[in-house]
Write an enzyme that holds these catalytic residues in place. Structure first.
Site, PDB file in Angstrom:
ATOM      1  N   ARG A  31       0.835  -1.212   0.000  1.00  0.00           N
ATOM      2  CA  ARG A  31       0.000   0.000   0.000  1.00  0.00           C
ATOM      3  C   ARG A  31       0.870   1.264   0.000  1.00  0.00           C
ATOM      4  O   ARG A  31       0.639   2.209  -0.737  1.00  0.00           O
ATOM      5  CB  ARG A  31      -0.933  -0.010   1.220  1.00  0.00           C
ATOM      6  CG  ARG A  31      -2.095   0.948   1.076  1.00  0.00           C
ATOM      7  CD  ARG A  31      -3.023   0.883   2.256  1.00  0.00           C
ATOM      8  NE  ARG A  31      -3.683  -0.388   2.438  1.00  0.00           N
ATOM      9  CZ  ARG A  31      -4.684  -0.837   1.682  1.00  0.00           C
ATOM     10  NH1 ARG A  31      -5.119  -0.119   0.673  1.00  0.00           N
ATOM     11  NH2 ARG A  31      -5.233  -2.004   1.927  1.00  0.00           N
ATOM     12  N   MET A  64     -11.570   3.751  -4.933  1.00  0.00           N
ATOM     13  CA  MET A  64     -11.922   2.682  -4.002  1.00  0.00           C
ATOM     14  C   MET A  64     -10.691   1.969  -3.437  1.00  0.00           C
ATOM     15  O   MET A  64     -10.701   0.758  -3.283  1.00  0.00           O
ATOM     16  CB  MET A  64     -12.862   1.684  -4.699  1.00  0.00           C
ATOM     17  CG  MET A  64     -14.176   2.313  -5.101  1.00  0.00           C
ATOM     18  SD  MET A  64     -14.911   3.330  -3.795  1.00  0.00           S
ATOM     19  CE  MET A  64     -16.625   2.934  -3.959  1.00  0.00           C
ATOM     20  N   HIS A 110     -18.222  11.015  -0.226  1.00  0.00           N
ATOM     21  CA  HIS A 110     -18.771   9.764   0.291  1.00  0.00           C
ATOM     22  C   HIS A 110     -20.299   9.838   0.260  1.00  0.00           C
ATOM     23  O   HIS A 110     -20.877  10.855   0.649  1.00  0.00           O
ATOM     24  CB  HIS A 110     -18.274   9.520   1.720  1.00  0.00           C
ATOM     25  CG  HIS A 110     -18.738   8.218   2.273  1.00  0.00           C
ATOM     26  ND1 HIS A 110     -18.183   7.012   1.897  1.00  0.00           N
ATOM     27  CD2 HIS A 110     -19.748   7.926   3.139  1.00  0.00           C
ATOM     28  CE1 HIS A 110     -18.822   6.035   2.518  1.00  0.00           C
ATOM     29  NE2 HIS A 110     -19.773   6.553   3.278  1.00  0.00           N
ATOM     30  N   THR A 132      -8.096  11.914   6.256  1.00  0.00           N
ATOM     31  CA  THR A 132      -7.143  11.655   7.347  1.00  0.00           C
ATOM     32  C   THR A 132      -6.988  10.137   7.448  1.00  0.00           C
ATOM     33  O   THR A 132      -7.538   9.397   6.630  1.00  0.00           O
ATOM     34  CB  THR A 132      -7.663  12.243   8.681  1.00  0.00           C
ATOM     35  OG1 THR A 132      -8.984  11.725   8.906  1.00  0.00           O
ATOM     36  CG2 THR A 132      -7.708  13.763   8.650  1.00  0.00           C
ATOM     37  N   GLU A 147     -24.143  14.832  -5.142  1.00  0.00           N
ATOM     38  CA  GLU A 147     -22.672  14.756  -5.157  1.00  0.00           C
ATOM     39  C   GLU A 147     -22.108  15.644  -6.248  1.00  0.00           C
ATOM     40  O   GLU A 147     -21.086  16.315  -6.064  1.00  0.00           O
ATOM     41  CB  GLU A 147     -22.212  13.308  -5.404  1.00  0.00           C
ATOM     42  CG  GLU A 147     -22.536  12.341  -4.296  1.00  0.00           C
ATOM     43  CD  GLU A 147     -21.945  10.954  -4.560  1.00  0.00           C
ATOM     44  OE1 GLU A 147     -20.858  10.845  -5.141  1.00  0.00           O
ATOM     45  OE2 GLU A 147     -22.600   9.959  -4.183  1.00  0.00           O
TER      46      GLU A 147
HETATM   47  C1  GAR Z   1     -19.909   7.903  -5.689  1.00  0.00           C
HETATM   48  O1  GAR Z   1     -21.230   7.666  -5.243  1.00  0.00           O
HETATM   49  C2  GAR Z   1     -18.996   8.190  -4.513  1.00  0.00           C
HETATM   50  O2  GAR Z   1     -19.611   8.935  -3.504  1.00  0.00           O
HETATM   51  C3  GAR Z   1     -18.692   6.795  -4.041  1.00  0.00           C
HETATM   52  O3  GAR Z   1     -18.508   6.052  -5.217  1.00  0.00           O
HETATM   53  C4  GAR Z   1     -19.299   6.620  -6.248  1.00  0.00           C
HETATM   54  C5  GAR Z   1     -18.404   6.907  -7.428  1.00  0.00           C
HETATM   55  O4  GAR Z   1     -19.140   7.316  -8.533  1.00  0.00           O
HETATM   56  N1  GAR Z   1     -17.532   6.774  -3.200  1.00  0.00           N
HETATM   57  C6  GAR Z   1     -17.416   5.987  -2.139  1.00  0.00           C
HETATM   58  O5  GAR Z   1     -18.275   5.195  -1.788  1.00  0.00           O
HETATM   59  C7  GAR Z   1     -16.112   6.166  -1.361  1.00  0.00           C
HETATM   60  N2  GAR Z   1     -16.209   5.585  -0.070  1.00  0.00           N
HETATM   61  P1  GAR Z   1     -18.436   7.977  -9.792  1.00  0.00           P
HETATM   62  O6  GAR Z   1     -17.262   7.051 -10.172  1.00  0.00           O
HETATM   63  O7  GAR Z   1     -19.510   7.997 -10.842  1.00  0.00           O
HETATM   64  O8  GAR Z   1     -17.952   9.349  -9.412  1.00  0.00           O
END
Ligand code: GAR
Length: 210
Positions: free
Chosen positions: A71, A96, A115, A147, A180
């Site tokens: 990592r 991810m 998120h 963080t 979002e």
């Molecule tokens: C979004 O809903 C984002 O909030 C989530 O993945 C999706 C990505 O969509 N992120 C997480 O769950 C992070 N913990 P996108 O690739 O279409 O932007």
């Protein structure tokens, strides 16, 4: 006006990447996408970036599997890419992978994640399904600084959405996703305008409130 150099990290669909690019194009976000970095090849986010003439870098997680700390080794490579492109603000836009301290320390208060829940409720994977399973009446999305703890950093902006009877993970995700796409560009704009002040866990927005 000074333009903030962004590094956008992606893993999948890329709709938040698109929302950022459209905000920049519309002149509402004073930033430039210096580089899009993906940990997966041929995903829609990387294809979108390529089609729109954005610089893309695919960093293969398999390239570091022989390291004692894969990592950290991966994030050191990532850090080199971000430095090469003079990135000032890192955006995790559907990224991810858990990021290590190598990256978090280098970009303290300069790395944001989006998120799909009202944190601190429902961190981690499948946040929308978690909200449904919990019988929540309201969910939403959060933009926060990154963080060490997963989905734990100081909250910059949040937007609530109602959970409707009969919602599925898909219908709720879609309602949240619409928000979002407003919230993330707005947070980037506030950062670019130098209006975010972090004290402990709290982010104050200059020019808002008392
Ligand atoms: C979004 O809903 C984002 O909030 C989530 O993945 C999706 C990505 O969509 N992120 C997480 O769950 C992070 N913990 P996108 O690739 O279409 O932007």
């Amino acid at each position: 006006m000074r333009v903030t150099q962004l590094g956008v990290l992606v893993s999948g669909r890329g709709s938040n990447l698109r929302a950022i690019a459209e905000g920049i194009e519309a002149g509402t976000v004073p930033a430039r996408i210096a580089v899009v970095v993906g940990n997966k090849h041929n995903v829609p986010a990387m294809e979108y970036a390529g089609r729109h003439g954005l610089k893309t870098v695919f960093l293969d997680p398999k390239s570091v599997t022989s390291s004692t700390d894969p990592r950290r080794a991966y994030d050191r490579k990532l850090l080199r890419v971000l430095n090469e492109h003079r990135v000032e603000l890192v955006i995790l836009a559907g990224y991810m992978r858990i990021v290590s301290s190598a990256l978090i320390e280098a970009y303290a208060s300069r790395m944001m994640n989006i998120h799909p829940s009202l944190l601190p409720s429902f961190p981690g994977l499948d946040a929308q399904q978690q909200a449904l399973d919990h019988g929540a009446k309201i969910s939403g999305c959060t933009v926060h600084f990154v963080t060490e703890g997963v989905d734990e950093g100081p909250i910059i902006l949040q937007q609530a959405v109602p959970v409707h009877e009969g919602d599925t993970a898909e219908t709720l995700s879609e309602r949240i996703l619409n928000e979002e796409h407003q919230l993330l560009p707005q947070a980037i704009r506030l950062f670019a305008e130098g209006r975010l002040r972090v004290t402990g866990r709290t982010v104050r927005i200059d020019g808002e409130g008392a």
